[in-house]
Design a protein around this motif. Sequence first.
Motif, short mmCIF file in Angstrom:
data_model
loop_
_atom_site.label_atom_id
_atom_site.label_comp_id
_atom_site.label_asym_id
_atom_site.label_seq_id
_atom_site.Cartn_x
_atom_site.Cartn_y
_atom_site.Cartn_z
N LYS A 155 9.90 39.80 96.52
CA LYS A 155 9.78 40.51 95.40
C LYS A 155 9.44 39.91 93.81
O LYS A 155 8.70 40.31 92.99
CB LYS A 155 10.80 41.61 95.10
CG LYS A 155 10.74 42.73 96.47
CD LYS A 155 11.90 43.68 96.28
CE LYS A 155 11.70 44.69 97.11
NZ LYS A 155 12.85 45.62 96.93
N ARG A 156 10.41 38.88 93.94
CA ARG A 156 10.30 38.43 92.45
C ARG A 156 9.09 37.32 92.36
O ARG A 156 8.39 37.20 91.25
CB ARG A 156 11.58 37.44 92.12
CG ARG A 156 12.82 38.06 92.41
CD ARG A 156 13.99 37.30 91.99
NE ARG A 156 15.14 37.92 91.73
CZ ARG A 156 15.65 38.39 90.43
NH1 ARG A 156 14.97 38.09 89.38
NH2 ARG A 156 16.81 38.84 90.53
N SER A 157 8.76 36.68 93.48
CA SER A 157 7.54 35.96 93.53
C SER A 157 6.30 36.69 93.14
O SER A 157 5.26 36.28 92.52
CB SER A 157 7.46 35.04 94.80
OG SER A 157 7.19 35.91 95.80
N PHE A 172 0.75 27.39 82.94
CA PHE A 172 1.79 26.57 83.33
C PHE A 172 3.05 27.15 83.62
O PHE A 172 3.46 26.72 84.70
CB PHE A 172 1.89 25.51 82.35
CG PHE A 172 3.29 24.44 82.33
CD1 PHE A 172 3.20 23.58 83.51
CD2 PHE A 172 4.14 24.91 81.85
CE1 PHE A 172 4.33 22.69 83.48
CE2 PHE A 172 5.25 24.06 81.91
CZ PHE A 172 5.33 23.09 82.73
N ARG A 173 3.36 28.16 82.84
CA ARG A 173 4.81 28.73 82.78
C ARG A 173 4.70 29.90 83.91
O ARG A 173 5.70 29.57 84.91
CB ARG A 173 5.19 29.44 81.55
CG ARG A 173 5.33 28.59 80.40
CD ARG A 173 5.74 29.21 79.27
NE ARG A 173 6.18 28.34 78.01
CZ ARG A 173 7.31 27.66 78.00
NH1 ARG A 173 8.24 27.67 79.02
NH2 ARG A 173 7.46 26.78 76.83
N SER A 174 3.50 30.47 84.11
CA SER A 174 3.35 31.50 85.35
C SER A 174 3.52 30.86 86.54
O SER A 174 4.13 31.20 87.43
CB SER A 174 2.53 32.57 85.01
OG SER A 174 1.30 31.95 85.04
N GLN A 232 5.57 29.21 91.79
CA GLN A 232 5.78 28.08 92.96
C GLN A 232 7.36 27.83 93.01
O GLN A 232 7.78 27.65 94.29
CB GLN A 232 5.02 26.72 92.40
CG GLN A 232 3.53 27.04 92.39
CD GLN A 232 2.83 27.47 93.51
OE1 GLN A 232 3.34 27.11 94.72
NE2 GLN A 232 1.99 28.36 93.38
N PHE A 233 8.24 27.78 91.90
CA PHE A 233 9.56 27.63 92.12
C PHE A 233 10.33 28.73 92.85
O PHE A 233 10.99 28.46 93.85
CB PHE A 233 10.16 27.46 90.78
CG PHE A 233 11.55 27.37 90.95
CD1 PHE A 233 12.23 26.36 91.21
CD2 PHE A 233 12.28 28.73 90.30
CE1 PHE A 233 13.67 26.42 91.36
CE2 PHE A 233 13.77 28.74 90.48
CZ PHE A 233 14.46 27.49 91.14
N ILE A 234 9.80 29.87 92.57
CA ILE A 234 10.54 31.07 93.32
C ILE A 234 10.16 31.07 94.65
O ILE A 234 10.75 31.19 95.56
CB ILE A 234 10.23 32.36 92.48
CG1 ILE A 234 10.84 32.38 91.07
CG2 ILE A 234 10.65 33.70 93.25
CD1 ILE A 234 10.72 33.61 90.41
N ILE A 261 5.18 34.93 103.64
CA ILE A 261 4.62 36.48 103.27
C ILE A 261 3.81 36.40 102.21
O ILE A 261 3.05 37.19 101.90
CB ILE A 261 6.21 37.17 102.82
CG1 ILE A 261 6.74 37.36 104.44
CG2 ILE A 261 6.15 38.33 102.07
CD1 ILE A 261 8.27 38.06 104.25
N ASN A 262 3.99 35.55 101.03
CA ASN A 262 3.09 35.36 99.81
C ASN A 262 1.85 35.04 100.23
O ASN A 262 0.97 35.65 99.66
CB ASN A 262 3.94 34.38 99.20
CG ASN A 262 5.27 34.82 98.37
OD1 ASN A 262 5.28 36.00 97.82
ND2 ASN A 262 6.15 33.89 98.11
#
Length: 639
Positions: free
Chosen positions: A235-237, A286-288, A293-295, A353-354
């Motif tokens: 959900k967060r990703s 870059f931020r998004s 990728q981190f989440i 899933i993603n």
Amino acid sequence: MSMRGHGGPPQKAKSFGPSVKRIFRLMAADRPRMIWVVFLAAVAVGMSVLAPKILGHATDLIFQGVVGKMFPASVTKAQAVDGLRAKGQGQVADMLSGMNVVPGQGLDQQALGWVLLSVLVLYAVAFFFNYGQGYITAGIVQRAMYKLRQEIETKLDRLPMSHFQEESRGDVLSRVTNDIDNFSQTLNQTLTQLLVSVLTVVGVLSMMFSISPMLALIALATVPATVLITILIAKRSKVQFTAQWKTTGELNGYIEEMFTGHEVVKAFGQQQVAIDKFAVSNESLFRSSANAQFISGIIMPSMNFISNLNYVAVAVVGGVQIASGNLTIGSVQAFIQYSRQFSQPMAQIGGMINLLQSGVASAERVFDLLDAKEQAPDPVPAVTIGATVGRVVFENVNFSYIPGEPLIQDLSLVAEPGQTVAIVGPTGAGKTTLVNLLMRFYEIDSGRITIDGVDTAQMTRDDLRRRFGMVLQDAWLFGGTIRDNLAYGRLDATQEQIEQAAEATYVDHFVRSLPEGYETELSADGDSLSQGQRQLMTIARAWLADPGILILDEATSSVDTRTEVLIRQAMNRLRESRTSFVIAHRLSTIRDADLILVMDHGRILEQGTHEQLLAADGFYHDLYMSQFGDPLVEETAVL
């Protein structure tokens, strides 16, 4: 400039279930091959799942051989167990009682060899079956993509011009390139992997229950935690991937605009502004992207953490089971391998899933294009005419781009065969729209347009448009030889015919000055030629096509004055015995037209010859005087 770019794969699917069903319908023709994929995958998984249990038996053989040598051959297993109990080693005695130990007998090397050979055979069979199902799957996916690309190519030909006015070029390109590629990669990566993962979960779970129901329940206890963590992270990703792909599209669009208009950017000294805007968009991307990728990257470490907890629990409880004699060391070893095999596909499913969301969302964008409203189909049977005479009639034609906002209103005109009809008027008057309606790039709201007495709505679009030759203000060339570009409207033209058309339109002289002549390769859009040369090329192309009706949209706007005079002479010869529609902004180019239509706000305000319209002292007179001023009044009097 509009923000148009190629973009990237979209954020997530809008309707996952229906889209997945449509994807499988796309591969329906390969259903027999898909059945083979399932069969091969099932066999491969079965072989892989069976191997750990057999390896556990090998461990038992080795351990039993070692323990057997510890006891003399003169005692039985029962005596050895009783002896251990008498010495107060009850736990060791329990463990020994659960083993198939023969006192005095060492390692059975022949049995161990057969076990290891059988494991090798199982893994070899699994490899070849995996190879086979991977090969077949790749073919299934690529055939589906081949079919999909064919459908899109056909669909693009059936879409109305209004669709391309409403959708940005970058978005359409993104759908037919990036989205299909993303869709294809997702299918390749997940189609068999999901199948194998599901089959592995089922097979491993079956083997785990066959070894120890208690340990199997312990392993199953981690499933709810796995599902919960996957859902929360997914959900967060999704939010971050949405921002990532949106920013990617904006950045690509901005880069495309700046690259296309780099001369304008430099001419107005806006390089630093462009760099600053790029830096802002790049920082946002870059931020998004980093957040996305981190989440999404947390999923695998989280799955590994849960897998490690499961490993600890299985190891501890399994050790107790070995000590109590309920399980052998080989059985626990096999179960630990199975617990790892059980956790791995669960983690893979969570990690996909993603990827699945992105791939199905790309598929939806492609399906949206395939489902877009098409232009009205050609009539069946269609009416056709023989050789084009060229009598064109507009009868009470009404048209609007936006419902409720009419542009062409109750327009009627007659162009007799061989006449040159010039269309003039201010920007937005409806001049180009008139030509678009004539070519049926747009359908009229009411009224009718006829060619040689035949309603154009009763003709096929292909038959209608083959009777026209067009030279537009924006010269369009494609990557290929000069010969290919000239022959685009008449592919069967001979070299002699091509050279005749080039000579008549003053193209031949500059083509022969090029090193390769007519075989000179042009870059995309013909950027290696000047704007004037590109315009001359399009005029030569229309000449070679030898159409019955000509449409010239300010065809000489990009050439110098001397060349314009030459082109006008060539056009006069080209227009002989042909009906011609000339859209003009420079009124000096249409003085010799047989009929001049003066348009404003979609209506014909005046019509007549150049002399008649000047004498009428109306809208045309004002337009003419605004271009040439008072000195031309005397010339007008002479005319």
